[in-house]
Design an enzyme around this catalytic site. Sequence first.
Site, PDB file in Angstrom:
ATOM      1  CG  ASP A 197      -1.944  -1.185   1.170  1.00 10.79           C
ATOM      2  OD1 ASP A 197      -1.829  -2.032   0.264  1.00 10.79           O
ATOM      3  OD2 ASP A 197      -2.804  -1.272   2.056  1.00 10.79           O
ATOM      4  CG  ASP A 217      -6.541  -0.167   1.449  1.00 15.48           C
ATOM      5  OD1 ASP A 217      -6.836  -1.352   1.667  1.00 15.48           O
ATOM      6  OD2 ASP A 217      -6.907   0.767   2.198  1.00 15.48           O
ATOM      7  CG  HIS A 225     -11.225   0.829   0.327  1.00 11.67           C
ATOM      8  ND1 HIS A 225     -11.426  -0.422   0.858  1.00 11.67           N
ATOM      9  CD2 HIS A 225     -10.154   1.346   1.000  1.00 11.67           C
ATOM     10  CE1 HIS A 225     -10.526  -0.644   1.806  1.00 11.67           C
ATOM     11  NE2 HIS A 225      -9.732   0.404   1.911  1.00 11.67           N
ATOM     12  CG  HIS A 236      -8.268   4.971   3.036  1.00  9.04           C
ATOM     13  ND1 HIS A 236      -9.174   4.841   4.056  1.00  9.04           N
ATOM     14  CD2 HIS A 236      -7.849   3.710   2.736  1.00  9.04           C
ATOM     15  CE1 HIS A 236      -9.284   3.554   4.378  1.00  9.04           C
ATOM     16  NE2 HIS A 236      -8.508   2.847   3.597  1.00  9.04           N
ATOM     17  CE  LYS A 268      -4.061  -4.518   0.751  1.00  8.42           C
ATOM     18  NZ  LYS A 268      -4.498  -3.482   1.687  1.00  8.42           N
ATOM     19  CB  CYS A 303      -2.179  -3.139   5.029  1.00 13.44           C
ATOM     20  SG  CYS A 303      -3.936  -2.726   4.872  1.00 13.44           S
TER      21      CYS A 303
HETATM   22  C1  VGL Z   1      -4.752   0.386   5.851  1.00 12.68           C
HETATM   23  C2  VGL Z   1      -6.224   1.342   7.317  1.00 12.68           C
HETATM   24  C3  VGL Z   1      -7.237   1.212   6.407  1.00 12.68           C
HETATM   25  C4  VGL Z   1      -3.342  -0.043   5.555  1.00 12.68           C
HETATM   26  C5  VGL Z   1      -5.762   0.242   4.935  1.00 12.68           C
HETATM   27  O1  VGL Z   1      -2.959  -0.076   4.380  1.00 12.68           O
HETATM   28  O2  VGL Z   1      -2.605  -0.343   6.518  1.00 12.68           O
HETATM   29  N1  VGL Z   1      -4.990   0.929   7.049  1.00 12.68           N
HETATM   30  N2  VGL Z   1      -6.991   0.656   5.225  1.00 12.68           N
HETATM   31 ZN    ZN Z   2      -8.387   0.755   3.592  1.00 14.89          ZN
END
Ligand code: VGL
Ligand code: ZN
Length: 203
Positions: A14, A57, A59, A76, A103, A151
């Site tokens: 990420d 990440d 979404h 995010h 993901k 993550c």
């Molecule tokens: C993450 C919070 C929400 C991460 C992803 O990549 O660690 N943290 N979504």
């Molecule tokens: Zn996330």
Amino acid sequence: MQRYDHRTALVIVDLQNDFADPAGGLAVHGGANLVPIINAEITMARSAEATVVFTQDWHPPTTPHFQKDGGLWPVHCVADTWGAELHPDVDDEAAAHAPRVRKGASGEDGYSGFTMRDPTTGETTPTELEGLLRDSAIERVIVCGLATDYCVKATALDAARLGFETAVLLDAIRPVELAAGDEQRAIDEMSAAGVHSWSTRMR
Ligand code: VGL
Ligand code: ZN
């Protein structure tokens, strides 16, 4: 010690604008500082014929992952937005050619690069990451990126659980640290699961 070889994968978690850029939706303190450190790892990995993989990440605009929809997080990494793109300073060659495992596209809220979790049923489904590593006969996984306490931790724990010899690069990860101590707890949890703690300065 040679960190990388053709049985080793560098999994970069990420390293996206929303986490790594100070203007990102869920900016992680010091996230941008990781980019040159991780680029050096990419160079080393590539010259040893190791596998390099990015997770992202990814979404939908509405998901129980987000505060506004009943979840925990500010908006995010919405698919196909600036925030979901890899940081622009990531090694061009790797950004162009290394596989990306995305993901969360169907609103799953898991944190691991290996598995996604359905927010209503709790059911987990695998991403393509394990298959990708098995296809390259990978035995060792080295994890870096963002964020330590979510993550990175979830990805490293899954890698170890799946039987990969797993290490995390402590100076190439940064925490969200919602609560004080989350970073250390995440590192302890990874260690307890058999994940090695390495430094990029270790050769
Ligand atoms: C993450 C919070 C929400 C991460 C992803 O990549 O660690 N943290 N979504
Ligand atoms: Zn996330």
